[in-house]
Design a protein around this motif. Structure first.
Motif, PDB file in Angstrom:
ATOM      1  N   ILE A  81       8.702 -32.483  -9.001  1.00 20.96           N
ATOM      2  CA  ILE A  81       7.889 -31.254  -9.061  1.00 20.96           C
ATOM      3  C   ILE A  81       6.410 -31.638  -9.108  1.00 20.96           C
ATOM      4  O   ILE A  81       6.059 -32.768  -9.497  1.00 20.96           O
ATOM      5  CB  ILE A  81       8.293 -30.391 -10.294  1.00 20.96           C
ATOM      6  CG1 ILE A  81       7.754 -28.950 -10.169  1.00 20.96           C
ATOM      7  CG2 ILE A  81       7.822 -31.016 -11.594  1.00 20.96           C
ATOM      8  CD1 ILE A  81       8.381 -27.966 -11.164  1.00 20.96           C
ATOM      9  N   GLY A  82       5.546 -30.708  -8.742  1.00 19.94           N
ATOM     10  CA  GLY A  82       4.095 -30.955  -8.788  1.00 19.94           C
ATOM     11  C   GLY A  82       3.742 -32.146  -7.904  1.00 19.94           C
ATOM     12  O   GLY A  82       4.172 -32.246  -6.757  1.00 19.94           O
ATOM     13  N   GLY A  83       2.997 -33.065  -8.480  1.00 18.96           N
ATOM     14  CA  GLY A  83       2.577 -34.237  -7.714  1.00 18.96           C
ATOM     15  C   GLY A  83       3.731 -35.146  -7.330  1.00 18.96           C
ATOM     16  O   GLY A  83       3.592 -35.995  -6.457  1.00 18.96           O
ATOM     17  N   SER A  84       4.871 -34.963  -7.964  1.00 19.73           N
ATOM     18  CA  SER A  84       6.042 -35.760  -7.607  1.00 19.73           C
ATOM     19  C   SER A  84       6.861 -35.064  -6.526  1.00 19.73           C
ATOM     20  O   SER A  84       8.020 -35.418  -6.286  1.00 19.73           O
ATOM     21  CB  SER A  84       6.899 -36.013  -8.854  1.00 19.73           C
ATOM     22  OG  SER A  84       6.185 -36.834  -9.749  1.00 19.73           O
ATOM     23  N   SER A 141       9.875 -38.911 -11.109  1.00 21.61           N
ATOM     24  CA  SER A 141       9.198 -38.303 -12.252  1.00 21.61           C
ATOM     25  C   SER A 141       8.447 -39.394 -13.005  1.00 21.61           C
ATOM     26  O   SER A 141       9.053 -40.365 -13.448  1.00 21.61           O
ATOM     27  CB  SER A 141      10.208 -37.611 -13.186  1.00 21.61           C
ATOM     28  OG  SER A 141       9.527 -37.058 -14.291  1.00 21.61           O
ATOM     29  N   LYS A 142       7.148 -39.204 -13.107  1.00 22.07           N
ATOM     30  CA  LYS A 142       6.353 -40.220 -13.795  1.00 22.07           C
ATOM     31  C   LYS A 142       6.727 -40.244 -15.281  1.00 22.07           C
ATOM     32  O   LYS A 142       6.984 -41.292 -15.856  1.00 22.07           O
ATOM     33  CB  LYS A 142       4.866 -39.934 -13.610  1.00 22.07           C
ATOM     34  CG  LYS A 142       4.030 -41.088 -14.090  1.00 22.07           C
ATOM     35  CD  LYS A 142       2.576 -40.935 -13.747  1.00 22.07           C
ATOM     36  CE  LYS A 142       1.859 -42.216 -14.149  1.00 22.07           C
ATOM     37  NZ  LYS A 142       0.441 -42.034 -14.296  1.00 22.07           N
ATOM     38  N   SER A 143       6.760 -39.052 -15.878  1.00 23.78           N
ATOM     39  CA  SER A 143       7.068 -38.979 -17.309  1.00 23.78           C
ATOM     40  C   SER A 143       8.551 -39.198 -17.553  1.00 23.78           C
ATOM     41  O   SER A 143       8.952 -39.719 -18.579  1.00 23.78           O
ATOM     42  CB  SER A 143       6.657 -37.609 -17.848  1.00 23.78           C
ATOM     43  OG  SER A 143       7.425 -36.606 -17.199  1.00 23.78           O
ATOM     44  N   THR A 146      10.206 -34.267 -17.328  1.00 22.35           N
ATOM     45  CA  THR A 146       9.875 -32.925 -16.837  1.00 22.35           C
ATOM     46  C   THR A 146      11.174 -32.139 -16.628  1.00 22.35           C
ATOM     47  O   THR A 146      12.109 -32.624 -15.979  1.00 22.35           O
ATOM     48  CB  THR A 146       9.061 -33.026 -15.537  1.00 22.35           C
ATOM     49  OG1 THR A 146       7.955 -33.909 -15.776  1.00 22.35           O
ATOM     50  CG2 THR A 146       8.528 -31.673 -15.102  1.00 22.35           C
ATOM     51  N   GLY A 204       0.024 -37.751 -11.084  1.00 25.51           N
ATOM     52  CA  GLY A 204       0.936 -37.156 -10.108  1.00 25.51           C
ATOM     53  C   GLY A 204       0.245 -36.618  -8.864  1.00 25.51           C
ATOM     54  O   GLY A 204       0.634 -36.924  -7.736  1.00 25.51           O
ATOM     55  N   GLN A 285      -2.622 -27.740  -5.911  1.00 25.53           N
ATOM     56  CA  GLN A 285      -2.348 -28.490  -7.147  1.00 25.53           C
ATOM     57  C   GLN A 285      -3.498 -29.460  -7.428  1.00 25.53           C
ATOM     58  O   GLN A 285      -3.975 -29.568  -8.558  1.00 25.53           O
ATOM     59  CB  GLN A 285      -1.040 -29.290  -7.075  1.00 25.53           C
ATOM     60  CG  GLN A 285      -0.736 -29.913  -8.446  1.00 25.53           C
ATOM     61  CD  GLN A 285       0.200 -31.111  -8.426  1.00 25.53           C
ATOM     62  OE1 GLN A 285       0.630 -31.566  -7.376  1.00 25.53           O
ATOM     63  NE2 GLN A 285       0.515 -31.631  -9.597  1.00 25.53           N
ATOM     64  N   GLU A 289      -5.382 -28.270 -10.774  1.00 21.64           N
ATOM     65  CA  GLU A 289      -5.162 -29.066 -11.994  1.00 21.64           C
ATOM     66  C   GLU A 289      -6.377 -29.921 -12.334  1.00 21.64           C
ATOM     67  O   GLU A 289      -6.607 -30.245 -13.491  1.00 21.64           O
ATOM     68  CB  GLU A 289      -3.937 -29.986 -11.828  1.00 21.64           C
ATOM     69  CG  GLU A 289      -2.620 -29.324 -12.171  1.00 21.64           C
ATOM     70  CD  GLU A 289      -1.447 -30.299 -12.314  1.00 21.64           C
ATOM     71  OE1 GLU A 289      -1.592 -31.485 -11.974  1.00 21.64           O
ATOM     72  OE2 GLU A 289      -0.376 -29.846 -12.750  1.00 21.64           O
ATOM     73  N   GLN A 417      -4.467 -32.698 -17.377  1.00 18.08           N
ATOM     74  CA  GLN A 417      -3.973 -31.335 -17.164  1.00 18.08           C
ATOM     75  C   GLN A 417      -3.372 -30.811 -18.459  1.00 18.08           C
ATOM     76  O   GLN A 417      -2.203 -30.451 -18.514  1.00 18.08           O
ATOM     77  CB  GLN A 417      -2.979 -31.255 -15.988  1.00 18.08           C
ATOM     78  CG  GLN A 417      -1.731 -32.142 -16.057  1.00 18.08           C
ATOM     79  CD  GLN A 417      -2.006 -33.596 -15.814  1.00 18.08           C
ATOM     80  OE1 GLN A 417      -2.897 -33.950 -15.054  1.00 18.08           O
ATOM     81  NE2 GLN A 417      -1.257 -34.451 -16.476  1.00 18.08           N
ATOM     82  N   VAL A 420      -1.156 -27.494 -18.895  1.00 17.84           N
ATOM     83  CA  VAL A 420       0.223 -27.330 -18.405  1.00 17.84           C
ATOM     84  C   VAL A 420       1.228 -27.331 -19.556  1.00 17.84           C
ATOM     85  O   VAL A 420       2.342 -26.816 -19.431  1.00 17.84           O
ATOM     86  CB  VAL A 420       0.552 -28.458 -17.379  1.00 17.84           C
ATOM     87  CG1 VAL A 420       1.961 -28.328 -16.856  1.00 17.84           C
ATOM     88  CG2 VAL A 420      -0.430 -28.416 -16.219  1.00 17.84           C
ATOM     89  N   LYS A 424       5.319 -25.099 -21.346  1.00 16.32           N
ATOM     90  CA  LYS A 424       6.464 -25.959 -21.687  1.00 16.32           C
ATOM     91  C   LYS A 424       6.864 -25.736 -23.148  1.00 16.32           C
ATOM     92  O   LYS A 424       8.042 -25.580 -23.459  1.00 16.32           O
ATOM     93  CB  LYS A 424       6.098 -27.435 -21.478  1.00 16.32           C
ATOM     94  CG  LYS A 424       5.924 -27.819 -20.021  1.00 16.32           C
ATOM     95  CD  LYS A 424       5.675 -29.317 -19.889  1.00 16.32           C
ATOM     96  CE  LYS A 424       5.257 -29.681 -18.478  1.00 16.32           C
ATOM     97  NZ  LYS A 424       4.799 -31.052 -18.347  1.00 16.32           N
TER      98      LYS A 424
HETATM   99  O1  LIG Z   1       6.150 -36.717 -12.410  1.00 18.61           O
HETATM  100  P1  LIG Z   1       6.317 -35.854 -13.603  1.00 18.61           P
HETATM  101  O2  LIG Z   1       5.975 -36.580 -14.862  1.00 18.61           O
HETATM  102  O3  LIG Z   1       7.710 -35.282 -13.651  1.00 18.61           O
HETATM  103  O4  LIG Z   1       5.296 -34.669 -13.516  1.00 18.61           O
HETATM  104  C1  LIG Z   1       5.313 -33.735 -12.493  1.00 18.61           C
HETATM  105  C2  LIG Z   1       4.115 -32.835 -12.497  1.00 18.61           C
HETATM  106  O5  LIG Z   1       4.012 -32.199 -13.738  1.00 18.61           O
HETATM  107  C3  LIG Z   1       2.660 -32.144 -14.178  1.00 18.61           C
HETATM  108  O6  LIG Z   1       2.479 -33.089 -15.186  1.00 18.61           O
HETATM  109  C4  LIG Z   1       2.313 -30.828 -14.730  1.00 18.61           C
HETATM  110  O7  LIG Z   1       3.373 -30.293 -15.427  1.00 18.61           O
HETATM  111  C5  LIG Z   1       1.872 -32.508 -12.948  1.00 18.61           C
HETATM  112  O8  LIG Z   1       0.612 -32.959 -13.213  1.00 18.61           O
HETATM  113  C6  LIG Z   1       2.775 -33.504 -12.319  1.00 18.61           C
HETATM  114  O9  LIG Z   1       2.422 -33.710 -10.996  1.00 18.61           O
END
Ligand SMILES: O=P(O)(O)OC[C@H]1O[C@](O)(CO)[C@@H](O)[C@@H]1O
Length: 447
Positions: A81-84, A141-143, A146, A204, A285, A289, A417, A420, A424
């Motif tokens: 989602i988003g940048g991913s 997903s970077k984190s 999500t 992202g 985005q 953002e 950001q 955001v 959540k």
């Molecule tokens: O790659 P992740 O950590 O799942 O995040 C996805 C997207 O969610 C955000 O953190 C915002 O919720 C964006 O900046 C990012 O691109």
């Protein structure tokens, strides 16, 4: 022609050439801060020299993994989602034949996206629709935490495991995530998935030229080497050694900054080819953002023309005069279609006979440019020679660089950001996530 040309003649009237020139110092300073890391958010500047630093070895590894997935699957599900999500989606839409699915033979795997929403019907129909196809997945997903992609991945992982077993799944699932941290990294290690890294210093929305964008695109048959080559040439064209007057990123950043300070709070990105619709979503985005914080920032909106001239066109022409418009114009289409003469001429369009559709589109664009300008909407025009990997790569990097410069001119940190998180927290509280019980009770009283 260079990768793109930028024309800001049609902002004069709202602001003057002198107003734009007066921003030269600020723009140069912003560009320098991106280069030397002396500005806010300097931990997230890995994208600035990314195109130049991608090695042919890295591209080869990406292509190899993509070829392997393509050999195993008819459909590759890309989860993020988003940048991913938006970078890969934007480039794929720009470079694909939108009617490919109507062809009997699919030469490359079909790439479909998941995890970019929480629609039960979307996920149901995606799983049902792909049941008779061989599938593989790229989870991004970077984190790693999500909610939207994590939920979609649970379902898709189960589907792949139930069809191919845990061992087969490990060959068909690739994870793109943080180098060391996060739930997805742990899961990938436990399950033995091939992985790619999203560098710590790239957020992202600036990650399209990392494996986040490149792997799904390579899997779909896009020439990622050309995409990177375009970005690399744009990196040079927007460097700190390129003077303000010749630097498209600084000119764009200066024009929109001048217009914002003159009261134009909304920027509409317009294109005349539906292939660019998701480039605009990606751009929204990137700019939304990056700039929308501390009670400041241009609101990024988008239209696809001429379609939206028959809907949003009315507002743009005569609504609140807080708009500026940035047009992405494409010089040359890939194909040729000529309008034919009709013997009855009931629609009165025989005067167009012999003309190409692109000529009509171009005159619609020119007419609209002047109409909007006359209606009080200043116009920035960005022209690329054609829609291909090289020019799209250049265009994306151009927007990234201009966004960083604009953000610094605005005085915000363009690389975080924090806003955001608000939705959540509320969503978790309402869903009863452990630790959020009290907040959940409070929120429910207010619904
Ligand atoms: O790659 P992740 O950590 O799942 O995040 C996805 C997207 O969610 C955000 O953190 C915002 O919720 C964006 O900046 C990012 O691109």
């Amino acid at each position: 022609m260079s990768i793109l040309s930028i024309n800001i003649d049609k902002i004069y009237g709202t602001v003057s050439a002198a107003d734009v020139a007066a921003l030269k110092g600020e723009m140069e300073q912003g560009n320098r801060m991106l280069q030397d890391g002396s500005g806010k958010g300097s931990d997230f500047l890995g994208w600035v020299n990314l195109p130049e630093s991608i090695t042919s070895e890295e591209l080869k590894t990406i292509r190899k993994c993509a070829d392997n997935l393509a050999s195993l699957a008819d459909v590759i599900l890309v989860i993020g989602i988003g940048g991913s999500y938006l970078g890969a989606k934007a480039v794929l839409e720009a470079l694909s034949d939108p009617f490919q699915l109507l062809r009997n033979k699919q030469e490359k795997p079909i790439v479909l996206f998941a995890g970019q929403n929480l629609s039960e019907d979307y996920l149901y129909e995606l799983l049902e629709g792909t049941r008779s196809y061989k599938i593989a997945a790229i989870v991004i997903s970077k984190s790693g935490t999500t909610t939207e992609p994590a939920v979609a991945f649970r379902l898709i992982k189960n589907e792949i495991e139930s069809r191919y077993g845990a061992e087969g799944a490990a060959k068909r699932i690739v994870a793109i995530t943080d180098a060391a941290r996060g739930a997805l990294r742990t899961l990938a290690t436990n399950e033995g998935y091939e992985t790619f890294v999203i560098p710590d210093n790239i957020g992202g929305r600036y990650s399209v030229l990392t494996p986040v964008g490149l792997l799904p695109l390579a899997a779909a048959g896009i020439n990622v080497d050309e995409l990177v080559r375009g970005a690399r040439d744009m990196e040079k064209a927007t460097g700190t050694d390129v003077p303000f007057e010749k630097n498209p990123a600084m000119i764009y950043a200066a024009a929109r900054t001048a217009l914002y300070r003159a009261g134009k709070k909304i920027e509409i990105l317009a294109s005349y080819d539906p292939k660019l619709l998701y480039v605009a979503e990606w751009w929204k985005q990137l700019y939304g953002e990056s700039e929308g914080k501390d009670g400041k920032g241009i609101f990024p909106a988008s239209v696809t023309l001429t379609a939206d001239l028959h809907s949003m066109g009315q507002y743009i022409q005569q609504g609140e005069r807080t708009l500026m418009e940035t047009v992405i114009s494409v010089t040359k289409p890939k194909h040729k279609v000529v309008i034919e003469k009709d013997k009855d001429n009931l629609d009165g369009l025989n005067f167009l006979a012999g003309k190409r559709i692109s000529e009509v589109n171009r005159m619609a664009e020119m007419g609209t440019l002047l109409a909007h300008f006359d209606g009080g909407v200043p116009n920035i025009r960005i022209e690329i020679p054609e829609i291909n990997e090289y020019y799209i790569g250049g265009l994306l990097y151009f927007f990234e660089k201009a966004c960083g410069i604009s953000g610094y001119a605005l005085g915000v940190n363009p690389f975080d950001q924090p806003g955001v998180e608000a939705y959540k927290k509320n969503m978790f509280a309402l869903l009863g996530k452990p630790g959020y019980e009290e907040a959940g009770e409070e929120l429910r009283k207010r619904l």
